[in-house]
Motif scaffolding. Structure first.
Motif, short mmCIF file in Angstrom:
data_model
loop_
_atom_site.label_atom_id
_atom_site.label_comp_id
_atom_site.label_asym_id
_atom_site.label_seq_id
_atom_site.Cartn_x
_atom_site.Cartn_y
_atom_site.Cartn_z
N THR A 380 1.06 -1.13 0.19
CA THR A 380 0.16 0.07 0.22
C THR A 380 1.64 1.17 0.68
OG1 THR A 380 -1.28 -1.54 1.25
CG2 THR A 380 -2.18 0.91 1.43
N ALA A 381 0.23 2.18 -0.89
CA ALA A 381 1.08 3.44 -0.83
C ALA A 381 2.32 3.60 -1.38
CB ALA A 381 1.01 4.42 -0.09
N SER A 382 2.54 2.35 -2.09
CA SER A 382 4.00 2.16 -2.29
C SER A 382 4.36 2.71 -4.39
CB SER A 382 4.56 0.67 -3.33
OG SER A 382 5.52 0.51 -3.91
N ARG A 383 3.17 3.07 -4.64
CA ARG A 383 3.24 4.00 -5.84
C ARG A 383 3.94 5.62 -5.49
NH1 ARG A 383 5.16 2.35 -9.81
NH2 ARG A 383 4.44 4.10 -11.41
N GLU A 384 2.57 5.79 -4.63
CA GLU A 384 2.88 8.04 -3.97
C GLU A 384 4.52 7.48 -3.69
OE1 GLU A 384 -1.14 6.13 -4.74
OE2 GLU A 384 0.51 5.35 -3.51
N THR A 385 5.24 6.75 -3.07
CA THR A 385 6.39 6.65 -2.67
C THR A 385 7.42 6.55 -2.84
OG1 THR A 385 5.88 5.56 -0.40
CG2 THR A 385 8.05 5.66 -0.27
N GLU A 386 7.40 5.57 -4.53
CA GLU A 386 7.92 5.67 -4.81
C GLU A 386 8.14 7.03 -5.38
OE1 GLU A 386 9.44 3.63 -9.37
OE2 GLU A 386 7.55 3.36 -8.79
N GLU A 387 7.35 7.79 -6.20
CA GLU A 387 7.07 8.75 -6.42
C GLU A 387 7.64 10.45 -6.03
OE1 GLU A 387 3.25 10.35 -7.25
OE2 GLU A 387 3.33 8.23 -9.52
N PHE A 388 7.56 10.05 -4.63
CA PHE A 388 7.87 11.15 -3.90
C PHE A 388 9.40 10.85 -3.91
CE2 PHE A 388 9.65 11.43 0.90
CZ PHE A 388 9.95 12.11 1.33
N ILE A 389 10.02 9.81 -3.73
CA ILE A 389 11.58 9.30 -3.44
C ILE A 389 12.08 9.73 -4.38
CG2 ILE A 389 13.55 7.75 -2.87
CD1 ILE A 389 11.72 6.62 -1.16
N SER A 390 11.40 9.62 -5.81
CA SER A 390 12.53 10.03 -7.36
C SER A 390 12.45 11.41 -6.89
CB SER A 390 11.50 9.26 -8.12
OG SER A 390 11.51 9.43 -9.67
N GLU A 391 11.38 12.09 -6.90
CA GLU A 391 11.39 13.71 -7.18
C GLU A 391 12.66 13.99 -6.03
OE1 GLU A 391 7.73 16.86 -5.48
OE2 GLU A 391 7.18 15.24 -6.66
N LEU A 392 12.82 13.82 -4.95
CA LEU A 392 13.51 13.72 -3.70
C LEU A 392 14.87 13.49 -4.65
CD1 LEU A 392 14.08 14.25 -0.71
CD2 LEU A 392 14.38 12.45 -0.61
N ILE A 393 15.05 12.60 -5.24
CA ILE A 393 16.59 12.29 -5.89
C ILE A 393 16.68 13.42 -6.72
CG2 ILE A 393 17.18 11.04 -7.46
CD1 ILE A 393 16.35 8.75 -5.62
N LYS A 394 15.74 13.83 -7.82
CA LYS A 394 15.82 14.29 -9.03
C LYS A 394 15.72 16.27 -8.25
CE LYS A 394 13.33 12.51 -12.33
NZ LYS A 394 11.94 12.72 -12.67
N ASN A 395 15.29 16.12 -7.23
CA ASN A 395 15.78 18.01 -6.79
C ASN A 395 17.02 18.63 -5.87
OD1 ASN A 395 12.88 18.89 -8.08
ND2 ASN A 395 11.54 17.48 -5.87
N ASN A 396 17.63 17.15 -5.38
CA ASN A 396 18.85 17.77 -4.97
C ASN A 396 19.91 16.97 -5.63
OD1 ASN A 396 18.14 18.81 -1.96
ND2 ASN A 396 16.44 16.94 -2.46
N ASN A 397 19.54 16.57 -6.97
CA ASN A 397 20.96 16.23 -7.73
C ASN A 397 21.57 14.93 -6.38
OD1 ASN A 397 20.13 17.94 -10.13
ND2 ASN A 397 21.40 19.34 -8.38
N LEU A 398 20.65 13.87 -6.71
CA LEU A 398 21.35 12.62 -5.69
C LEU A 398 21.57 11.13 -6.48
CD1 LEU A 398 19.08 12.56 -2.74
CD2 LEU A 398 20.93 14.08 -2.64
#
Length: 717
Positions: A380-398
């Motif tokens: 449950t909430a895997s897709r939303e969590t994946e989007e959150f983490i993907s966005e975090l990685i992009k926004n912070n150039n990780l």
């Protein structure tokens, strides 16, 4: 051991009798299947674990069959009715069901119409009918003499005699054998939807009006129809060529000059409909179910084996994430050795929606622990969590990849006694986050803590015999653990207990011993572990590795019983134990005349070949030949998929009708068996296994029904 049984088994399994005899002797001496397969190749001709297990199972079946034959002959003999022909007929049978057919006429019957007729004294009237030399009128006259208080009329008497005759026909083993063959070759199974049956999602729609020849029904359809019947959605029945079956019985039962053929045809019809067909239909259904279950268990075994053999992702600091909405995403950090380091919880989703705070907590953890991989559970909430983490990685150039982990069974582990022992102060979800991270780092070590049935890679797993399923899956786990080997200084007791010869208690004793002594420095120290006796030591020690111990050979697959010969081998090629795993030792061993050395030292060639492999690659791991999991740095959604799009994906499950592939959109796509290859595919397992990384092309996407159709066929040029 029964030599005749060994010969029969040799013919059936196509294995030399001497190897079968050796296997049975070693099993009787309490040797384990993994030990025999690995360290007794000369005695078995190199049989693998599955072949050795087959010998054990088949021999046990044949032994039980022989015992039943003896018992049946004794019971018939006690009645004074065991003729030599009957004895020989019983002895030559190879199936338990056929032995029971031969015993059927002599078995003490429960109360039946025939036994009641016999009790009423009507057997002599049946015997008059059996001769078939009286007319119908004479038979009725004869029946008058059988009228009593219980038998009130001629019709009563004749009906009773008919019942005895019908059971007499039904008890004939040869008739049953021929009719059984006819059913298997020519009859149909017909399924239809029950009136007012509830099947909201039309799961069984295919079988609402369906028929198929018994001999052609594949195992998975048998189990599907069985399930539909069990859920009161479907009605199943047989459709036979009754005219042919009746004709066969008539030709055998009715004599050429019989004067009561009309009556006997009625008796035959009654015997067929009331006795023979229901009994044989049950046998055929049972056989079909047995085949279906065995096939389903085999599919589960293959999927589980592939899952357990997924290569570990080594040298990563992993952040495990157990996604959720209301209760928050639980976080757990583990180091490269699997040790728990830190935990936290974030609430990036509705209804709490503390996204900024969640981002800060995540960035702090990533920086503090130098996280190199994020593992996200697929619940449950895997897709939303994946989007959150993907966005975090992009926004912070990780530079930080993430992976979606199949968390089937994680909740079972999290609430288990094993999990409570490991993390007594953790919440269930926090334990789950640790498990998700460890599943990536070392799938085998983590998955052995979970009941294999909960891992979610089966087909019709709830429709099969659960005892047989458990035994089969336990055998797979044991086989894989021993093929991979276990680091005795880091393994949990739950992993150790799958090592050949080790019980749960001895496994716990090993863990306690190593903690008390701050590690185990050499294999021979295991002899000091409480309750670990000489036989257990012999069976388990070759599968237990000691890295950087006092004896360099302890890190290899070489059994201590061959250490002396191993050092002789090193002397012969002019190498030192310090050369273990180097190019120099490889070059020297490649020049060795293995046949000559084996003959001189009295070593079996298979054992010598294994020694050589271990000296060349002491830390070799069979999991290295499998695909490593796919890591992601971006997120796709189902609506992003378009027909013709090419993707890489991970095979999650293999069934009879195709393979389910995770292409990273939160919904597995199906590669139907017809789309697995340009060539004909008999079964999907011939092409793919769970855990394989495959290249697929999107054929069709139905967002509403959440269905993705994929193909692995190469484009025609």
């Amino acid at each position: 051991m029964n030599e005749q049984l060994i010969k029969n088994l040799s013919t059936e399994l196509k294995i030399k009798p001497e190897y079968i005899s050796n296997v049975l002797s070693m099993l009787a001496d309490k040797s384990t299947v993994p030990f025999i397969a690995r360290y007794r190749k000369e005695q078995t001709g190199g049989l693998d674990e599955t072949e050795i297990k087959a010998i054990e199972d088949e021999y046990r079946y044949l032994e039980n069959l022989e015992k039943r034959k003896e018992e049946v002959m004794r019971l018939i003999d006690e009645q004074g009715m065991l003729t030599n022909d009957l004895k020989q007929d019983i002895l030559k049978q190879t199936e338990l069901a056929r032995v029971e057919d031969l015993y059927r006429p002599f078995r003490q019957k429960r109360k039946t119409r025939a036994t009641e007729a016999v009790r009423k004294g009507l057997k002599p009237l049946f015997e008059v009918m059996l001769k078939q030399d009286v007319s119908e009128g004479d038979l009725e006259t004869e029946a008058e003499s059988y009228i009593t208080e219980e038998v009130t009329s001629v019709e009563d008497a004749l009906n009773g005699a008919n019942d005895i005759y019908a059971e007499h026909i039904s008890d004939d083993a040869q008739y049953r054998k021929v009719i059984l063959r006819e059913i298997k070759n020519s009859s149909l199974i017909v399924s239809s939807k029950k009136k007012n049956a509830e099947d909201e999602q039309n799961v069984f729609e295919m079988y609402y009006d369906y028929s198929e020849a018994v001999k052609r029904i594949p195992p998975h359809r048998t189990l599907a129809m069985n399930r539909g019947e069990k859920l009161n959605v479907l009605t199943l029945k047989f459709e036979h060529n009754i005219d042919r079956i009746s004709g066969y019985l008539s030709s055998k039962v009715i004599k050429e000059n019989s004067k009561i053929s009309y009556r006997l045809n009625m008796v035959i019809e009654d015997s067929l409909k009331r006795l023979i067909l229901p009994s044989l239909e049950r046998e055929v259904r049972n056989d079909m179910t047995e085949v279906g279950e065995a096939h389903a268990v085999n599919i589960f075994e293959e999927n589980l084996k592939s899952l357990l053999l997924q290569p570990p992702l080594k040298n990563h600091m992993i952040l495990g994430v157990d996604p959720a909405f209301r209760t928050g995403c639980k976080l757990a950090v583990i180091n490269p050795s699997g040790t728990f380091v830190d935990k936290n919880v974030i609430y990036p989703h509705m209804p709490v929606n503390k996204k900024k705070q969640a981002e800060k907590i995540m960035l702090d953890i990533i920086k503090k622990h130098n996280i190199t991989l994020v593992a996200i559970g697929n619940g449950t909430a895997s897709r939303e969590t994946e989007e959150f983490i993907s966005e975090l990685i992009k926004n912070n150039n990780l530079d930080l990849p993430f992976i979606i982990v199949n968390e089937a069974g994680a909740s079972v582990y999290s609430a288990s006694e094993v999990a409570r022992e490991e993390f007594p102060d953790f919440q269930v979800e926090e334990r789950s986050a640790v498990s998700i991270a460890r599943r990536v780092q070392d799938p085998l070590s983590e998955l052995v803590k979970i009941d294999p049935k909960s891992i979610g890679v089966g087909q019709y797993q709830h429709d099969v015999n659960q005892k047989n399923l458990s035994e089969a899956l336990d055998f797979v786990v044991e086989t894989v653990v021993n093929q991979v080997g276990v680091d005795v200084n880091t393994a949990s007791y739950t992993l150790l207990e799958h090592v050949a010869g080790l019980s749960p208690q001895i496994s716990k004793n090993i863990v306690a011993f190593r903690e008390e002594n701050k590690g185990i420095n050499k294999r021979s120290d295991l002899k000091k572990v409480p309750r670990l006796g000489p036989k257990t030591f012999e069976q388990c020690v070759g599968f237990l590795r000691i890295i950087d111990g006092k004896e360099p050979l302890d890190q290899t697959e070489i059994h201590p019983e061959q250490y002396k010969n191993t050092y002789k081998l090193l002397d012969t090629i002019g190498a030192s134990i310090k050369d273990l795993g180097t190019d120099e030792i490889k070059e020297k061993l490649e020049k060795l005349d293995q046949g000559a050395f084996a003959e001189k030292e009295g070593i079996g060639l298979p054992t010598l070949e294994d020694m050589v492999k271990s000296l060349i690659a002491p830390l070799r791991d069979i999991r290295d030949q499998y695909d490593t999991p796919l890591l992601k740095s971006d997120v796709l959604e189902m609506k992003d998929l378009k027909s013709g799009m090419k993707l890489s994906g991970t095979v999650r499950n293999v069934t009879d009708f195709g393979a389910f592939v995770d292409v990273g959109v939160g919904q597995d796509g199906l590669v139907h068996i017809s789309q697995l290859s340009n060539r004909f595919v008999k079964h999907p397992l011939d092409v793919v296994s769970s855990g394989d990384i495959v290249e697929v092309t999107v054929m069709d996407v139905d967002v509403h029904k959440k269905r993705i159709s994929l193909t692995m066929k190469a484009e025609k040029k």
